[in-house]
Design a protein around this motif. Structure first.
Motif, short mmCIF file in Angstrom:
data_model
loop_
_atom_site.label_atom_id
_atom_site.label_comp_id
_atom_site.label_asym_id
_atom_site.label_seq_id
_atom_site.Cartn_x
_atom_site.Cartn_y
_atom_site.Cartn_z
N GLU A 170 -12.18 -2.79 35.05
CA GLU A 170 -12.96 -1.90 35.90
C GLU A 170 -14.45 -2.20 35.78
OE1 GLU A 170 -11.83 1.94 34.57
OE2 GLU A 170 -9.87 1.93 35.57
N LEU A 171 -14.83 -2.74 34.62
CA LEU A 171 -16.23 -3.13 34.40
C LEU A 171 -16.47 -4.59 34.80
CD1 LEU A 171 -16.75 -1.44 30.91
CD2 LEU A 171 -17.54 -0.60 33.12
N ARG A 172 -15.43 -5.18 35.40
CA ARG A 172 -15.47 -6.58 35.84
C ARG A 172 -15.68 -7.54 34.67
NH1 ARG A 172 -18.94 -6.26 41.54
NH2 ARG A 172 -17.53 -4.78 42.58
N LYS B 75 -9.56 -0.96 31.41
CA LYS B 75 -10.92 -0.43 31.38
C LYS B 75 -11.97 -1.54 31.51
CE LYS B 75 -9.73 3.69 28.70
NZ LYS B 75 -9.87 4.41 27.41
#
Length: 266
Positions: free
Chosen positions: A79-81, A76
């Motif tokens: 995905e938010l880098r 997760k």
């Protein structure tokens, strides 16, 4: 949690025949679930015919349980880098579980409560409306409760994600998957404390002996009597015979602690 979802019933049956002592453990429903979950990994860690202890089963299960959550969190965040270090997260989760498990043992409570800021505000407003006499009486009654709640506060700081490896059982209330998991982590904290001792217990020098005597009361194993904690005692006892090198000093250190307690003036 099990990466070997393609295992057949026959594979499980054949593998269990190679570890007969697990059959007795499987009489307990929760242990049955655990063993079936981690059996593939246990097979890789222990040669055929090895007597696998209950502590080793719990170790494998809890490692998998934490790994699943670490993987989910890392995914997760990716995905938010946001860069993550899975190893550090894993170690943090393990320490969190040990600390919480031990605190539950100290408090004699299997449920940790997260204090809600909103509820605290409402309670504060209500208290202001009470007259001074009633307020004094309420404070006398509520003080012990507040102290108990404060104990759990450090486990739910801010946006801590560690609590998500626990099981939510009510309004802001959390516990481990099973009481035995809490006992396992409490035992691990006690064991880690003992094997991390830096004193040379085989040195008869007076100064070393005095330092050891002074340090023994500070050990977690002496924080509270274990007489009624059979689960914790069993986990500690099994580690005494564990062939893992990290537990090699556990037995002699326990004997030294016992001898020190006999000689203690207290």
């Amino acid at each position: 949690m099990n990466d070997n979802l393609d295992w057949t019933i026959q594979q499980y049956e054949e593998t269990l025949k190679n570890y007969p002592n697990l059959n007795k453990m499987m009489e307990e429903p929760f242990l049955l679930r655990m063993i079936l979950t981690v059996l593939p990994s246990l097979m890789k860690q222990h040669p055929v015919g090895t007597r696998i202890s209950k502590a080793q089963v719990y170790e494998a299960f809890n490692e998998q349980w934490i790994d699943v959550h670490v993987k989910n969190i890392s995914t997760k965040l990716s995905e938010l880098r946001i860069q993550t270090n899975p190893k550090k997260i894993r170690l943090a989760f393990q320490q969190y579980c040990q600390d919480l498990g031990f605190e539950m043992f100290m408090q004699g409570n299997q449920v940790a409560t997260e204090i809600s800021d909103h509820k605290e505000y409402e309670n504060g407003q209500m208290m202001k409306k009470l007259d001074s006499i009633l307020e004094m009486k309420v404070n006398e009654v509520s003080t012990p409760v507040a102290k108990t709640q404060d104990v759990w506060e450090r486990f739910f700081n801010g946006d801590s994600i560690a609590k998500y490896i626990l099981r939510r059982v009510g309004d802001n209330k959390y516990q481990f998957l099973h009481r035995s998991c809490q006992e396992y982590y409490a035992a691990q904290k006690i064991i880690s404390d003992i094997i991390s001792l830096t004193f040379n217990i085989f040195d008869d020098a007076d100064i070393d002996n005095q330092q050891f005597q002074q340090h023994v009361p500070k050990l977690f194993i002496n924080y509270k009597l274990l007489n009624e904690e059979l689960g914790i005692i069993q986990f500690i006892a099994e580690r005494i015979y564990d062939t893992n090198p990290k537990f090699i000093n556990l037995k002699p250190r326990l004997f030294q602690i016992i001898e020190s307690s006999k000689n203690s003036e207290n």
